[in-house]
Scaffold this motif. Structure first.
Motif, PDB file in Angstrom:
ATOM      1  N   THR A 184       0.847  -1.192   0.000  1.00  0.00           N
ATOM      2  CA  THR A 184       0.000   0.000   0.000  1.00  0.00           C
ATOM      3  C   THR A 184       0.880   1.239   0.000  1.00  0.00           C
ATOM      4  O   THR A 184       2.062   1.189   0.335  1.00  0.00           O
ATOM      5  CB  THR A 184      -0.934   0.049   1.226  1.00  0.00           C
ATOM      6  N   VAL A 185       0.273   2.357  -0.379  1.00  0.00           N
ATOM      7  CA  VAL A 185       0.976   3.628  -0.372  1.00  0.00           C
ATOM      8  C   VAL A 185      -0.034   4.725  -0.066  1.00  0.00           C
ATOM      9  O   VAL A 185      -1.219   4.620  -0.402  1.00  0.00           O
ATOM     10  CB  VAL A 185       1.669   3.886  -1.732  1.00  0.00           C
ATOM     11  N   ARG A 186       0.424   5.776   0.577  1.00  0.00           N
ATOM     12  CA  ARG A 186      -0.439   6.892   0.938  1.00  0.00           C
ATOM     13  C   ARG A 186      -0.386   7.955  -0.158  1.00  0.00           C
ATOM     14  O   ARG A 186       0.702   8.368  -0.574  1.00  0.00           O
ATOM     15  CB  ARG A 186       0.008   7.483   2.276  1.00  0.00           C
ATOM     16  N   LEU A 187      -1.556   8.394  -0.603  1.00  0.00           N
ATOM     17  CA  LEU A 187      -1.668   9.397  -1.648  1.00  0.00           C
ATOM     18  C   LEU A 187      -2.444  10.599  -1.143  1.00  0.00           C
ATOM     19  O   LEU A 187      -3.316  10.471  -0.276  1.00  0.00           O
ATOM     20  CB  LEU A 187      -2.398   8.845  -2.883  1.00  0.00           C
ATOM     21  N   GLU A 188      -2.154  11.763  -1.718  1.00  0.00           N
ATOM     22  CA  GLU A 188      -2.992  12.944  -1.511  1.00  0.00           C
ATOM     23  C   GLU A 188      -3.373  13.478  -2.884  1.00  0.00           C
ATOM     24  O   GLU A 188      -2.501  13.741  -3.713  1.00  0.00           O
ATOM     25  CB  GLU A 188      -2.257  14.020  -0.730  1.00  0.00           C
ATOM     26  N   LEU A 189      -4.667  13.612  -3.129  1.00  0.00           N
ATOM     27  CA  LEU A 189      -5.158  14.058  -4.421  1.00  0.00           C
ATOM     28  C   LEU A 189      -6.616  14.512  -4.316  1.00  0.00           C
ATOM     29  O   LEU A 189      -7.281  14.168  -3.340  1.00  0.00           O
ATOM     30  CB  LEU A 189      -5.033  12.934  -5.459  1.00  0.00           C
ATOM     31  N   PRO A 190      -7.023  15.319  -5.352  1.00  0.00           N
ATOM     32  CA  PRO A 190      -6.256  15.759  -6.516  1.00  0.00           C
ATOM     33  C   PRO A 190      -5.625  17.121  -6.292  1.00  0.00           C
ATOM     34  O   PRO A 190      -6.068  17.899  -5.451  1.00  0.00           O
ATOM     35  CB  PRO A 190      -7.317  15.827  -7.608  1.00  0.00           C
ATOM     36  N   HIS A 191      -4.583  17.412  -7.081  1.00  0.00           N
ATOM     37  CA  HIS A 191      -3.942  18.717  -7.110  1.00  0.00           C
ATOM     38  C   HIS A 191      -3.978  19.236  -8.545  1.00  0.00           C
ATOM     39  O   HIS A 191      -4.041  18.465  -9.500  1.00  0.00           O
ATOM     40  CB  HIS A 191      -2.477  18.624  -6.662  1.00  0.00           C
ATOM     41  N   GLY A 192      -3.884  20.567  -8.686  1.00  0.00           N
ATOM     42  CA  GLY A 192      -3.724  21.146 -10.008  1.00  0.00           C
ATOM     43  C   GLY A 192      -4.962  21.819 -10.559  1.00  0.00           C
ATOM     44  O   GLY A 192      -6.076  21.298 -10.419  1.00  0.00           O
ATOM     45  N   LYS A 193      -4.764  22.974 -11.187  1.00  0.00           N
ATOM     46  CA  LYS A 193      -5.858  23.733 -11.795  1.00  0.00           C
ATOM     47  C   LYS A 193      -5.834  23.673 -13.322  1.00  0.00           C
ATOM     48  O   LYS A 193      -6.816  24.049 -13.964  1.00  0.00           O
ATOM     49  CB  LYS A 193      -5.783  25.194 -11.336  1.00  0.00           C
ATOM     50  N   ALA A 194      -4.733  23.224 -13.900  1.00  0.00           N
ATOM     51  CA  ALA A 194      -4.623  23.151 -15.361  1.00  0.00           C
ATOM     52  C   ALA A 194      -5.209  21.831 -15.840  1.00  0.00           C
ATOM     53  O   ALA A 194      -4.507  20.928 -16.282  1.00  0.00           O
ATOM     54  CB  ALA A 194      -3.164  23.290 -15.788  1.00  0.00           C
ATOM     55  N   CYS A 195      -6.520  21.712 -15.737  1.00  0.00           N
ATOM     56  CA  CYS A 195      -7.202  20.457 -16.030  1.00  0.00           C
ATOM     57  C   CYS A 195      -8.487  20.757 -16.804  1.00  0.00           C
ATOM     58  O   CYS A 195      -8.821  21.916 -17.039  1.00  0.00           O
ATOM     59  CB  CYS A 195      -7.511  19.697 -14.743  1.00  0.00           C
ATOM     60  N   ILE A 196      -9.181  19.716 -17.203  1.00  0.00           N
ATOM     61  CA  ILE A 196     -10.396  19.868 -18.006  1.00  0.00           C
ATOM     62  C   ILE A 196     -11.557  19.177 -17.292  1.00  0.00           C
ATOM     63  O   ILE A 196     -11.471  17.992 -16.979  1.00  0.00           O
ATOM     64  CB  ILE A 196     -10.208  19.266 -19.405  1.00  0.00           C
ATOM     65  N   ALA A 197     -12.623  19.931 -17.043  1.00  0.00           N
ATOM     66  CA  ALA A 197     -13.800  19.393 -16.362  1.00  0.00           C
ATOM     67  C   ALA A 197     -14.943  19.085 -17.316  1.00  0.00           C
ATOM     68  O   ALA A 197     -15.895  18.412 -16.947  1.00  0.00           O
ATOM     69  CB  ALA A 197     -14.284  20.367 -15.292  1.00  0.00           C
ATOM     70  N   SER A 198     -14.843  19.574 -18.552  1.00  0.00           N
ATOM     71  CA  SER A 198     -15.839  19.280 -19.583  1.00  0.00           C
ATOM     72  C   SER A 198     -15.178  19.466 -20.935  1.00  0.00           C
ATOM     73  O   SER A 198     -14.136  20.112 -21.045  1.00  0.00           O
ATOM     74  CB  SER A 198     -17.065  20.192 -19.454  1.00  0.00           C
ATOM     75  N   ALA A 199     -15.770  18.893 -21.967  1.00  0.00           N
ATOM     76  CA  ALA A 199     -15.170  18.960 -23.292  1.00  0.00           C
ATOM     77  C   ALA A 199     -15.041  20.408 -23.755  1.00  0.00           C
ATOM     78  O   ALA A 199     -16.028  21.146 -23.756  1.00  0.00           O
ATOM     79  CB  ALA A 199     -16.015  18.161 -24.281  1.00  0.00           C
TER      80      ALA A 199
END
Length: 334
Positions: A184-199
């Motif tokens: 197992t591994v510990r993650l923290e997410l999500p990060h980042g604003k340069a993303c796409i939420a709709s087409a």
């Protein structure tokens, strides 16, 4: 959009998409890549509940008009014109709050001389919401977080990462060692604003250097599952041919997806400064013949590459608001 298309606006996210023909609001959202929560699709689970703020809509269960201010189930509603809905469960790009998850390590494999493909499984996957193009951090005991782009689409059950690691890159090598030896591994997410939420409504130009391809893979896999029909150009710059670790996948996209083109850019092996200045990659993008007033650009790579590219494209006529990169957030110019 053609005749019969209605524009749907979601608040407070500000996301907009189109509903065409007799498509219900939930199906139209799914086609546009908007992540509306749902389970049953028949109005029982109420996960896709929203409130009508403006416009006219019809309840397809009883064929009655829905009054302004009333709640509705998006799976059982058709828009009769442009409408506005309130649905807090849909987040704008970059507005998902990071959370900590314990993930199971499914697979760790070398895919070239220094890049590993990682597959992780979240036991509570339905609790995670992220947008295509975001990244996460791997948190190891006693170490600073290590950040990596998510290479998989938000619709995938497992999380995919591409990690470049050599003995000289101590932090990345520690992550690979931990993933290889642990369950197992510990993650923290999500990060980042340069993303796409709709087409998007414009053609896309994607520019990656090295393992920046991971972010572009997330965007491409996501868009291929939507009704997005604009041209997409992918430029991937590497120093050596063997560094293009998933070139065959990019070439397969070009064969399978009309409107998608892939331009590999391989540096001169004798130019020791190429990886720092990325001049060849920038020159190739500039020469692509794109209408800079009608394109959305997403870039992933080192700050040097990203800022060199942004400056060149803005000088060529790209509006600054049409350029997206996480570098602008985590490595701002002073």
């Amino acid at each position: 959009m053609g005749k019969g298309a209605r524009r749907i606006r979601l608040e407070p996210s500000g996301i907009r998409y189109w509903a065409v023909g007799q498509a219900d609001l939930l199906s139209a959202a799914a086609g546009a890549g908007v992540a509306v929560p749902f389970a049953c699709r028949n109005g029982v689970c109420e996960l896709c509940e929203a409130r009508l703020l403006a416009g006219y809509a019809l309840n397809t269960r009883n064929q009655q008009m829905i009054p302004t201010g009333a709640r509705l189930m998006m799976c059982r509603t058709v828009a009769l014109g442009d409408i506005e809905l309130e649905i807090p469960a849909v987040m704008a790009a970059g507005k998902n709050q990071p959370r900590t998850f314990q993930a199971n390590v499914v697979d760790v494999r070398s895919i070239n001389h220094d890049v590993y493909r990682i597959e992780l499984q979240l036991p509570r996957r339905r609790e995670l919401s992220f947008h295509a193009g975001q990244y996460l951090s791997v948190v190891l005991p006693g170490a600073d977080p290590c950040y990596f782009s998510i290479a998989s689409s938000p619709s995938e059950q497992n999380i995919e990462l591409h990690i470049q690691a050599t003995p000289e890159w101590v932090s990345a090598q520690k992550v690979i060692d931990a993933l290889t030896s642990g369950e197992t591994v510990r993650l923290e997410l999500p990060h980042g604003k340069a993303c796409i939420a709709s087409a998007p409504e414009k053609p896309l130009l994607l520019v990656a250097a090295g393992t920046g391809f991971a972010q572009m893979k997330s965007l491409v896999d996501y868009l291929r599952g939507t009704s997005f029909d604009q041209p997409v150009k992918l430029f991937w710059g590497v120093r050596h041919h063997e560094d293009m670790y998933l070139g065959s996948k990019a070439r397969q996209w070009e064969q399978d997806w009309p409107g998608f083109t892939f331009q590999p850019v391989v540096g001169d092996d004798e130019d020791n400064d190429w990886s720092g200045h990325h001049e060849q990659l920038v020159r190739t993008v500039l020469a692509s013949g794109v209408d800079w007033n009608n394109v959305e650009v997403h870039a992933s790579g080192s700050p040097a590459m990203v800022y060199a590219l942004m400056d060149a494209l803005v000088d060529a006529g790209l509006p600054p608001e049409g350029f997206f990169s996480d570098v602008l957030e985590y490595a701002p110019r002073s």
